[in-house]
Design an enzyme around this catalytic site. Structure first.
Site, PDB file in Angstrom:
ATOM      1  N   GLY A  20      16.335  24.568 -24.342  1.00  0.00           N
ATOM      2  CA  GLY A  20      17.307  25.668 -23.824  1.00  0.00           C
ATOM      3  C   GLY A  20      17.555  26.527 -25.211  1.00  0.00           C
ATOM      4  O   GLY A  20      18.054  25.553 -26.050  1.00  0.00           O
ATOM      5  N   GLY A  22      20.172  28.792 -25.147  1.00  0.00           N
ATOM      6  CA  GLY A  22      21.445  29.399 -24.803  1.00  0.00           C
ATOM      7  C   GLY A  22      22.337  29.021 -26.014  1.00  0.00           C
ATOM      8  O   GLY A  22      22.064  28.758 -27.249  1.00  0.00           O
ATOM      9  N   PHE A  23      23.583  29.248 -25.758  1.00  0.00           N
ATOM     10  CA  PHE A  23      24.670  29.140 -26.673  1.00  0.00           C
ATOM     11  C   PHE A  23      24.647  27.630 -27.431  1.00  0.00           C
ATOM     12  O   PHE A  23      24.554  27.336 -28.726  1.00  0.00           O
ATOM     13  CB  PHE A  23      26.071  29.258 -26.171  1.00  0.00           C
ATOM     14  CG  PHE A  23      26.317  30.478 -25.770  1.00  0.00           C
ATOM     15  CD1 PHE A  23      26.728  31.757 -26.651  1.00  0.00           C
ATOM     16  CD2 PHE A  23      26.145  30.986 -24.582  1.00  0.00           C
ATOM     17  CE1 PHE A  23      27.038  32.790 -26.395  1.00  0.00           C
ATOM     18  CE2 PHE A  23      26.445  32.260 -24.120  1.00  0.00           C
ATOM     19  CZ  PHE A  23      26.895  33.311 -25.101  1.00  0.00           C
ATOM     20  N   GLY A  24      24.434  26.565 -26.638  1.00  0.00           N
ATOM     21  CA  GLY A  24      24.479  25.444 -27.198  1.00  0.00           C
ATOM     22  C   GLY A  24      23.056  24.832 -28.012  1.00  0.00           C
ATOM     23  O   GLY A  24      23.238  24.593 -28.974  1.00  0.00           O
ATOM     24  N   VAL A  92      10.626  23.627 -18.889  1.00  0.00           N
ATOM     25  CA  VAL A  92      10.394  22.018 -18.952  1.00  0.00           C
ATOM     26  C   VAL A  92      10.542  21.790 -17.466  1.00  0.00           C
ATOM     27  O   VAL A  92      11.245  22.175 -16.762  1.00  0.00           O
ATOM     28  CB  VAL A  92      11.436  21.707 -19.833  1.00  0.00           C
ATOM     29  CG1 VAL A  92      11.538  20.172 -19.632  1.00  0.00           C
ATOM     30  CG2 VAL A  92      11.147  22.030 -21.367  1.00  0.00           C
ATOM     31  N   GLU A 184      35.924  39.676 -13.685  1.00  0.00           N
ATOM     32  CA  GLU A 184      35.431  40.814 -14.348  1.00  0.00           C
ATOM     33  C   GLU A 184      34.483  41.625 -13.575  1.00  0.00           C
ATOM     34  O   GLU A 184      34.473  43.033 -13.811  1.00  0.00           O
ATOM     35  CB  GLU A 184      34.735  40.095 -15.528  1.00  0.00           C
ATOM     36  CG  GLU A 184      35.491  39.365 -16.380  1.00  0.00           C
ATOM     37  CD  GLU A 184      34.799  38.565 -17.630  1.00  0.00           C
ATOM     38  OE1 GLU A 184      35.774  38.140 -18.461  1.00  0.00           O
ATOM     39  OE2 GLU A 184      33.733  38.412 -17.460  1.00  0.00           O
ATOM     40  N   ASP A 313      26.695  23.322 -20.721  1.00  0.00           N
ATOM     41  CA  ASP A 313      26.735  23.374 -19.248  1.00  0.00           C
ATOM     42  C   ASP A 313      26.258  22.329 -18.562  1.00  0.00           C
ATOM     43  O   ASP A 313      26.581  21.856 -17.240  1.00  0.00           O
ATOM     44  CB  ASP A 313      26.479  24.734 -18.687  1.00  0.00           C
ATOM     45  CG  ASP A 313      27.448  25.835 -18.811  1.00  0.00           C
ATOM     46  OD1 ASP A 313      28.468  25.617 -19.410  1.00  0.00           O
ATOM     47  OD2 ASP A 313      27.272  26.848 -18.332  1.00  0.00           O
ATOM     48  N   ALA A 329      30.980  29.125 -23.010  1.00  0.00           N
ATOM     49  CA  ALA A 329      30.044  29.285 -24.164  1.00  0.00           C
ATOM     50  C   ALA A 329      30.577  28.501 -25.521  1.00  0.00           C
ATOM     51  O   ALA A 329      29.868  28.202 -26.444  1.00  0.00           O
ATOM     52  CB  ALA A 329      30.051  30.698 -24.558  1.00  0.00           C
ATOM     53  N   GLN A 330      31.959  28.700 -25.709  1.00  0.00           N
ATOM     54  CA  GLN A 330      32.498  28.027 -27.073  1.00  0.00           C
ATOM     55  C   GLN A 330      32.411  26.653 -27.161  1.00  0.00           C
ATOM     56  O   GLN A 330      32.143  25.951 -28.213  1.00  0.00           O
ATOM     57  CB  GLN A 330      34.152  28.471 -27.358  1.00  0.00           C
ATOM     58  CG  GLN A 330      35.004  28.040 -26.077  1.00  0.00           C
ATOM     59  CD  GLN A 330      36.416  28.311 -26.729  1.00  0.00           C
ATOM     60  OE1 GLN A 330      36.800  28.064 -27.705  1.00  0.00           O
ATOM     61  NE2 GLN A 330      37.210  28.948 -25.524  1.00  0.00           N
TER      62      GLN A 330
HETATM   63  C1  FAD Z   1      28.346  35.600 -15.452  1.00  0.00           C
HETATM   64  C2  FAD Z   1      29.228  34.636 -16.398  1.00  0.00           C
HETATM   65  C3  FAD Z   1      29.944  34.864 -17.521  1.00  0.00           C
HETATM   66  C4  FAD Z   1      30.634  34.320 -18.382  1.00  0.00           C
HETATM   67  N1  FAD Z   1      31.516  34.428 -19.222  1.00  0.00           N
HETATM   68  C5  FAD Z   1      31.890  33.469 -20.338  1.00  0.00           C
HETATM   69  C6  FAD Z   1      32.977  33.993 -21.005  1.00  0.00           C
HETATM   70  O1  FAD Z   1      33.549  35.170 -21.168  1.00  0.00           O
HETATM   71  N2  FAD Z   1      33.412  32.995 -22.121  1.00  0.00           N
HETATM   72  C7  FAD Z   1      32.692  31.917 -22.242  1.00  0.00           C
HETATM   73  O2  FAD Z   1      33.023  31.147 -23.127  1.00  0.00           O
HETATM   74  N3  FAD Z   1      31.875  31.425 -21.259  1.00  0.00           N
HETATM   75  C8  FAD Z   1      31.483  32.402 -20.229  1.00  0.00           C
HETATM   76  N4  FAD Z   1      30.451  31.855 -19.259  1.00  0.00           N
HETATM   77  C9  FAD Z   1      29.823  30.388 -19.173  1.00  0.00           C
HETATM   78  C10 FAD Z   1      29.010  30.521 -20.451  1.00  0.00           C
HETATM   79  O3  FAD Z   1      27.985  31.491 -20.194  1.00  0.00           O
HETATM   80  C11 FAD Z   1      28.345  29.088 -20.372  1.00  0.00           C
HETATM   81  O4  FAD Z   1      29.134  28.137 -20.523  1.00  0.00           O
HETATM   82  C12 FAD Z   1      27.293  28.992 -21.814  1.00  0.00           C
HETATM   83  O5  FAD Z   1      26.162  29.849 -21.410  1.00  0.00           O
HETATM   84  C13 FAD Z   1      26.790  27.639 -21.605  1.00  0.00           C
HETATM   85  O6  FAD Z   1      25.786  27.379 -22.506  1.00  0.00           O
HETATM   86  P1  FAD Z   1      24.547  26.609 -22.561  1.00  0.00           P
HETATM   87  O7  FAD Z   1      23.903  26.517 -23.987  1.00  0.00           O
HETATM   88  O8  FAD Z   1      25.009  25.158 -22.142  1.00  0.00           O
HETATM   89  O9  FAD Z   1      23.614  27.396 -21.491  1.00  0.00           O
HETATM   90  P2  FAD Z   1      22.953  28.733 -21.253  1.00  0.00           P
HETATM   91  O10 FAD Z   1      23.688  29.551 -22.461  1.00  0.00           O
HETATM   92  O11 FAD Z   1      23.109  29.004 -20.141  1.00  0.00           O
HETATM   93  O12 FAD Z   1      21.349  28.321 -21.909  1.00  0.00           O
HETATM   94  C14 FAD Z   1      20.465  27.600 -21.125  1.00  0.00           C
HETATM   95  C15 FAD Z   1      19.182  28.078 -21.658  1.00  0.00           C
HETATM   96  O13 FAD Z   1      18.193  27.074 -21.126  1.00  0.00           O
HETATM   97  C16 FAD Z   1      17.286  27.842 -20.807  1.00  0.00           C
HETATM   98  N5  FAD Z   1      16.475  26.748 -19.746  1.00  0.00           N
HETATM   99  C17 FAD Z   1      17.208  26.523 -18.538  1.00  0.00           C
HETATM  100  N6  FAD Z   1      16.159  25.565 -17.709  1.00  0.00           N
HETATM  101  C18 FAD Z   1      15.171  25.525 -18.588  1.00  0.00           C
HETATM  102  C19 FAD Z   1      13.794  24.943 -18.483  1.00  0.00           C
HETATM  103  N7  FAD Z   1      13.638  24.079 -17.421  1.00  0.00           N
HETATM  104  N8  FAD Z   1      12.878  25.041 -19.394  1.00  0.00           N
HETATM  105  C20 FAD Z   1      13.192  25.794 -20.231  1.00  0.00           C
HETATM  106  N9  FAD Z   1      14.194  26.537 -20.483  1.00  0.00           N
HETATM  107  C21 FAD Z   1      15.252  26.225 -19.694  1.00  0.00           C
HETATM  108  C22 FAD Z   1      17.580  28.931 -20.331  1.00  0.00           C
HETATM  109  O14 FAD Z   1      16.702  30.063 -20.263  1.00  0.00           O
HETATM  110  C23 FAD Z   1      18.594  29.271 -21.277  1.00  0.00           C
HETATM  111  O15 FAD Z   1      18.257  29.957 -22.434  1.00  0.00           O
HETATM  112  C24 FAD Z   1      29.803  32.897 -18.535  1.00  0.00           C
HETATM  113  C25 FAD Z   1      29.115  32.489 -17.566  1.00  0.00           C
HETATM  114  C26 FAD Z   1      28.632  33.193 -16.501  1.00  0.00           C
HETATM  115  C27 FAD Z   1      27.268  33.123 -15.531  1.00  0.00           C
END
Ligand code: FAD
Length: 446
Positions: A20, A22-24, A92, A184, A313, A329-330
């Site tokens: 993943g 994403g942010f984390g 995955v 939003e 998340d 995200a933070q």
């Molecule tokens: C519409 C919306 C608005 C938001 N606004 C805010 C905001 O203003 N401020 C804030 O702090 N938070 C906000 N959030 C929440 C924030 O986006 C999440 O908390 C944050 O993205 C979590 O980060 P993460 O790294 O856990 O997951 P994510 O950022 O979701 O990243 C997960 C990654 O894993 C990858 N992945 C998933 N499953 C698989 C797999 N099986 N195999 C390979 N790759 C995979 C995905 O492609 C993705 O790149 C918002 C969320 C949404 C949906």
């Protein structure tokens, strides 16, 4: 589990696999690569997309303010400066914890010494398997483009429609869920129809479009203090949004929604309600909370599964008082940075990973032009200054100077002109936009 070898050659250094970007996950990989001794570790980042998505601005893609390329950055380009980080494009599907291998779609397997699961969350439709098709959620670029197409196609259809009931349904947008995403989205749709599109049509008046925000709980923005939620509601209502609280959606289909026993014909329904974790907990077969998030130890390790960590998340972590950390995200970013540092030290110096501590930098939501809210825990902020701060924070958090510049310019242009340059219908209009409202009419006529 296949024995098909990984394409990344082993070289004797400990191998950390991050699933993943994403942010984390991205924060973890970058911190690990940069940390003292981090060069002594090999890192592989796996994502099913070749780009990192700035999810908080997805609603702006759905409402034609930004293009997908403004908020998505290729993972390889973000990580290109770290020679010890490899990237694999792949989905995955499982983890063999005994053999310490990650299983990818297509049969490939990637071995790990440490595994970081950062696969985020998905929307939950509370068991209604037929709702995602008629009420897309805002989670992916495809979702956002689909919602944009639905919104714009419905207005085009309304322009050509002589039946008043059908036209009203085509010009109704229902947003389910009064959290930050719903708020939003509702504010942005209202601004799109009230201002941007106001003079673009000849037969319909887009300002007459109905925008409804439906929340089952007693108030919107339940994670924010009550006075900020009340301010947000007033601002939404001033924009012409109908806010319905304490009313759960009972049915969603191609004709619209039913709320509190009342059918509301609507061509566009957007889902922003329940959230569930990615299936990572199922891959490991471990203890999860009700939302499917992996219950992690204070150092973010997964109890009972040596060498495996989860964050963001997809993990259920708690603050010092034992309160669950929110899906923000933070939180994911801070956890990623913490784990990156901890793993570098652990793998190169044998130091035990320290517990993670969250530092609240403020929770925010934007309602519309000149109106946003911030909750820093000890103090709050609302109005124009909060709106400017929201814009600065979001531009700063975007990955890459080019994106920061292009988004800033677009926002400044929009502020001056109300224009939204990404008003493009780039997919075929969803067949159910027309079908839905026709069905609704025929039912009424029958
Ligand atoms: C519409 C919306 C608005 C938001 N606004 C805010 C905001 O203003 N401020 C804030 O702090 N938070 C906000 N959030 C929440 C924030 O986006 C999440 O908390 C944050 O993205 C979590 O980060 P993460 O790294 O856990 O997951 P994510 O950022 O979701 O990243 C997960 C990654 O894993 C990858 N992945 C998933 N499953 C698989 C797999 N099986 N195999 C390979 N790759 C995979 C995905 O492609 C993705 O790149 C918002 C969320 C949404 C949906």
């Amino acid at each position: 589990m296949t024995d098909d070898p990984t394409p990344i050659p082993a070289d004797g250094r400990p191998h950390v696999v991050v699933v993943g970007a994403g942010f984390g996950g991205l924060a973890c990989a970058k911190t690990l690569a940069r940390a003292p001794g981090g060069g002594g570790v090999r890192v592989t980042v796996i994502d099913r997309n070749n780009y990192h998505l700035f999810v908080p601005l997805l609603y702006q893609v759905a409402t034609a303010a930004l293009s997908p390329a403004d908020i998505a950055t290729p993972i390889r380009s973000i990580l290109s400066r770290y020679p010890n980080v490899d990237v694999i494009l792949g989905a995955v599907e499982g983890v063999d914890t005994a053999a310490r291998r990650v299983r990818l779609a297509g049969g490939r397997a990637v071995p790990y010494d440490r595994l970081v699961l950062a696969t985020g969350s998905v929307y939950s439709y509370f068991g209604h398997d037929d709702w995602p098709h008629v009420a897309p959620a805002l989670k992916t670029v495809e979702n956002a483009r689909h919602i944009r197409t639905r919104l714009l196609s419905a207005l085009e259809e309304a322009e050509m429609c002589d039946d008043a009931d059908r036209r009203a349904a085509l010009m109704t947008v229902v947003i389910v869920g009064g959290g930050p995403t719903g708020v939003e989205m509702a504010g942005a749709v209202a601004e799109l129809t009230r201002f941007t599109l106001a003079r673009d049509f000849r037969r319909i008046d887009p300002r007459a479009a109905r925008v409804l925000l439906v929340e089952a709980g007693p108030r919107i923005l339940s994670a924010f203090p009550e006075h900020l939620a009340a301010y947000a509601r007033r601002k939404l209502e001033a924009l012409g949004v109908t806010v319905m609280t304490g009313q759960a959606v009972e049915r969603i289909d191609a004709t619209g929604v039913t709320v509190g026993g009342r059918a509301i014909p609507a061509a566009t329904v957007v889902w922003g309600a329940g959230v569930a974790a990615s299936p990572a907990g199922r891959w490991l077969g471990v203890d999860t909370d009700r939302a499917g998030r992996i219950r992690v130890a204070p150092d973010l390790s997964v109890p009972g599964v040596p060498g495996v960590y989860a964050l963001g998340d997809t993990a259920a972590a708690a603050d010092d008082a034992g309160k669950p950390l929110p899906g923000l995200a933070q939180v994911a970013k801070q956890q990623g940075e913490h784990l990156g540092r901890a793993l570098a030290l652990n793998l190169t110096a044998g130091t035990a990973p320290a517990p993670f501590r969250f530092r609240n930098r403020g929770n925010t939501a934007i309602i519309g032009r000149n109106a946003a809210i911030f909750d820093f825990g000890h103090r709050t902020l609302k109005g124009w200054f909060a709106w400017v701060l929201w814009a600065i924070v979001h531009v700063y958090l975007l990955v890459g100077g080019e994106k920061r510049l292009s988004v800033t310019l677009r926002w400044l242009w929009r502020y001056a002109t109300y224009e939204r340059g990404a008003r493009l219908i780039t997919e075929s209009p969803p067949s159910d936009v027309a079908e839905v409202t026709t069905q609704d009419n025929s039912r009424r006529r029958a």
